[in-house]
Design a protein around this motif. Sequence first.
Motif, short mmCIF file in Angstrom:
data_model
loop_
_atom_site.label_atom_id
_atom_site.label_comp_id
_atom_site.label_asym_id
_atom_site.label_seq_id
_atom_site.Cartn_x
_atom_site.Cartn_y
_atom_site.Cartn_z
N THR A 42 61.51 -44.55 23.39
CA THR A 42 60.40 -44.63 22.73
C THR A 42 60.57 -45.36 21.30
OG1 THR A 42 60.51 -42.35 21.45
CG2 THR A 42 59.30 -42.74 23.59
N PHE A 43 59.51 -45.89 20.66
CA PHE A 43 59.50 -46.56 19.52
C PHE A 43 58.73 -45.92 18.48
CE2 PHE A 43 58.10 -50.07 16.85
CZ PHE A 43 59.51 -50.96 16.73
N HIS A 71 60.76 -49.16 24.45
CA HIS A 71 59.22 -49.11 24.08
C HIS A 71 59.20 -49.94 22.89
CE1 HIS A 71 58.06 -45.19 26.44
NE2 HIS A 71 59.02 -45.70 26.76
N LEU A 100 53.36 -51.67 23.92
CA LEU A 100 52.17 -50.56 23.48
C LEU A 100 51.72 -51.26 22.11
CD1 LEU A 100 54.75 -47.92 23.72
CD2 LEU A 100 52.67 -47.91 25.12
N ARG A 101 50.47 -50.69 21.82
CA ARG A 101 49.83 -50.84 20.63
C ARG A 101 50.67 -49.87 19.57
NH1 ARG A 101 44.16 -48.74 18.55
NH2 ARG A 101 45.59 -46.83 18.75
N GLY A 102 50.68 -48.67 19.88
CA GLY A 102 51.46 -47.78 19.06
C GLY A 102 50.13 -47.04 18.20
N ASP A 103 50.60 -46.23 17.19
CA ASP A 103 49.71 -45.51 16.51
C ASP A 103 50.26 -45.57 15.06
OD1 ASP A 103 47.62 -44.25 18.07
OD2 ASP A 103 49.01 -42.87 18.78
N ALA A 117 47.48 -53.93 22.49
CA ALA A 117 48.65 -54.06 23.39
C ALA A 117 48.46 -55.31 24.11
CB ALA A 117 48.65 -52.91 24.20
N TYR A 139 45.55 -44.60 30.99
CA TYR A 139 45.06 -43.21 30.70
C TYR A 139 44.05 -42.73 31.39
CZ TYR A 139 47.23 -44.98 26.35
OH TYR A 139 48.17 -45.18 25.45
N HIS A 143 41.67 -42.98 26.76
CA HIS A 143 42.27 -43.14 25.53
C HIS A 143 41.30 -42.46 24.59
CE1 HIS A 143 43.81 -44.84 21.88
NE2 HIS A 143 45.00 -44.70 22.33
N ALA A 146 38.93 -44.95 22.72
CA ALA A 146 38.05 -45.69 23.46
C ALA A 146 36.43 -45.65 23.20
CB ALA A 146 38.45 -45.69 24.91
N ASP A 152 37.32 -48.58 28.35
CA ASP A 152 38.91 -48.24 28.33
C ASP A 152 39.51 -49.07 29.55
OD1 ASP A 152 40.80 -47.03 26.74
OD2 ASP A 152 41.09 -45.50 28.28
N ASN A 155 39.56 -52.48 28.81
CA ASN A 155 40.72 -53.01 28.13
C ASN A 155 42.06 -52.82 28.50
OD1 ASN A 155 39.07 -53.56 25.83
ND2 ASN A 155 38.76 -51.32 25.16
N ARG A 158 42.63 -56.16 30.52
CA ARG A 158 43.22 -57.01 29.76
C ARG A 158 44.59 -57.09 29.73
NH1 ARG A 158 38.86 -58.32 26.16
NH2 ARG A 158 37.30 -56.29 25.67
N LYS A 159 45.37 -56.05 29.58
CA LYS A 159 46.84 -56.20 29.43
C LYS A 159 47.31 -56.52 30.88
CE LYS A 159 46.77 -51.42 28.34
NZ LYS A 159 47.30 -50.38 27.42
N TYR A 262 58.48 -37.61 31.02
CA TYR A 262 58.90 -37.36 29.51
C TYR A 262 59.71 -36.23 29.44
CZ TYR A 262 54.51 -40.06 29.40
OH TYR A 262 53.45 -41.07 29.73
P1 FAD Z 1 45.88 -50.53 23.76
O1 FAD Z 1 45.84 -50.71 25.21
O2 FAD Z 1 45.64 -51.49 22.83
O3 FAD Z 1 44.53 -49.62 23.46
C1 FAD Z 1 44.30 -48.92 22.32
C2 FAD Z 1 42.90 -48.39 22.23
O4 FAD Z 1 42.28 -49.82 22.03
C3 FAD Z 1 42.32 -48.04 23.50
O5 FAD Z 1 41.25 -46.96 23.14
C4 FAD Z 1 41.61 -49.35 24.09
O6 FAD Z 1 40.48 -48.88 24.82
C5 FAD Z 1 41.24 -50.11 22.61
N1 FAD Z 1 41.51 -51.45 23.06
C6 FAD Z 1 42.64 -52.10 23.83
N2 FAD Z 1 42.24 -53.38 23.93
C7 FAD Z 1 41.17 -53.56 23.23
C8 FAD Z 1 40.66 -54.97 22.79
N3 FAD Z 1 41.22 -56.06 23.17
N4 FAD Z 1 39.24 -54.79 22.14
C9 FAD Z 1 38.94 -53.52 21.86
N5 FAD Z 1 39.36 -52.41 22.05
C10 FAD Z 1 40.78 -52.45 22.85
N6 FAD Z 1 53.47 -44.65 20.96
C11 FAD Z 1 54.76 -44.95 20.05
O7 FAD Z 1 54.18 -45.09 18.75
N7 FAD Z 1 55.82 -45.22 20.72
C12 FAD Z 1 56.22 -45.32 21.77
O8 FAD Z 1 57.20 -45.35 22.22
C13 FAD Z 1 55.02 -44.65 22.61
N8 FAD Z 1 55.28 -44.75 24.16
C14 FAD Z 1 54.12 -44.58 25.01
C15 FAD Z 1 54.41 -44.71 26.41
C16 FAD Z 1 53.51 -44.32 27.28
C17 FAD Z 1 53.76 -44.41 28.91
C18 FAD Z 1 52.17 -44.04 26.85
C19 FAD Z 1 51.29 -43.75 27.81
C20 FAD Z 1 52.00 -43.89 25.46
C21 FAD Z 1 52.66 -44.09 24.50
N9 FAD Z 1 52.71 -44.24 23.30
C22 FAD Z 1 53.68 -44.49 22.32
C23 FAD Z 1 51.49 -43.84 22.43
C24 FAD Z 1 50.38 -45.19 22.36
O9 FAD Z 1 51.11 -46.03 21.44
C25 FAD Z 1 49.22 -44.82 21.85
O10 FAD Z 1 48.50 -43.99 22.92
C26 FAD Z 1 48.18 -45.87 21.15
O11 FAD Z 1 47.04 -44.93 20.59
C27 FAD Z 1 47.80 -46.87 22.33
O12 FAD Z 1 48.59 -47.82 22.70
P2 FAD Z 1 48.23 -48.63 23.91
O13 FAD Z 1 49.36 -49.66 23.94
O14 FAD Z 1 47.75 -48.04 25.15
O15 FAD Z 1 47.05 -49.60 23.27
#
Ligand code: FAD
Length: 281
Positions: A42-43, A71, A100-103, A117, A139, A143, A146, A152, A155, A158-159, A262
């Motif tokens: 993870t990151f 990640h 990932l997008r991350g938090d 992402a 998810y 998510h 969302a 969701d 979205n 899109r990835k 995990y």
């Molecule tokens: P996205 O796919 O970008 O989605 C995030 C939110 O935005 C969703 O609600 C989606 O519906 C919405 N969205 C997406 N694209 C768009 C768009 N174009 N326009 C409008 N809305 C949009 N976190 C970490 O910090 N480090 C890690 O290493 C890590 N590893 C993970 C591994 C896995 C397998 C999973 C399932 C999660 C992991 N996470 C990690 C958590 C993740 O970063 C969070 O869940 C974060 O909130 C969302 O990341 P995502 O890549 O799914 O985001």
Amino acid sequence: MTNADRTYSFEFFPPKTDKGVDNLKATRAKLAKLKPEYFSCTFGAGGSTRDRTFETVVDIQEETSIDAAPHLSCIDSTRDNIAGMLQGYHDKGIQRLVALRGDIPSGTVVVGEFRYANELVSYIRETTGDHFHIEVAAYPEIHPQANSARDDLINFKRKIDAGANSAITQYFYNADAYFRFVDGCRDQGVDIPIIPGIMPITNYVQLARFSEMCGAEIPRWLRKRLADFGDDMDSLKAFGIDVVTEMCRQLLDGGAPGLHFYTLNQASASIKIWDNLSLSD
Ligand code: FAD
């Protein structure tokens, strides 16, 4: 689908201390015997573990026979930061990423050039072509941020349209949520492998806290049963392994294309589930 066609993987976090590094080496040595497809690392939010993730991944890639997948989260990054990391991983022979997008921790100001992402996936494809196999997050229980289940799913798509090869789900304890999600994806024309993320149950308090943060639901019956064990960790672990094994069996019987564990840097619960499922046979 036979076991040979499925993808099994184990996720770690980058350790902070020398003791943590030694523990992870011991854990990965045990898990390497199961011959998974890859180990991921993870990151931390906002790049807080950038160097440790890199070191952990390179160490796995160079010291074990198993491929390592970092990640990479983009929310607080610039294109230059991401390009630097991609080049570093490319140079070390890494071929798989979890994008990932991350938090962002609350109260932090976001200065990144990526919002979601799918933008990161597009950028990786634009700059590195087909070099990396890209995993993205999915998810089944929606998510937490969302607007709706439908949004969701759009979205998520899109990835895939941006070039992701496969997905790993957030953990869940309800196989139907996974199957319904996969059906919804197929209806949208998304046909990549969607691997269930599996969180073994070893500590109820910690699990409840994680689940609150990431929106994974612990069904009421399961919460009640787990709470009853109190400090009796051995019984809780045995029960947790039983419940998670049964869910994994349902997932695999229903056609899930693999499992991603995990591990929280611990080997024993994942190995017990693996053995219960006879995955080495
Ligand atoms: P996205 O796919 O970008 O989605 C995030 C939110 O935005 C969703 O609600 C989606 O519906 C919405 N969205 C997406 N694209 C768009 C768009 N174009 N326009 C409008 N809305 C949009 N976190 C970490 O910090 N480090 C890690 O290493 C890590 N590893 C993970 C591994 C896995 C397998 C999973 C399932 C999660 C992991 N996470 C990690 C958590 C993740 O970063 C969070 O869940 C974060 O909130 C969302 O990341 P995502 O890549 O799914 O985001």
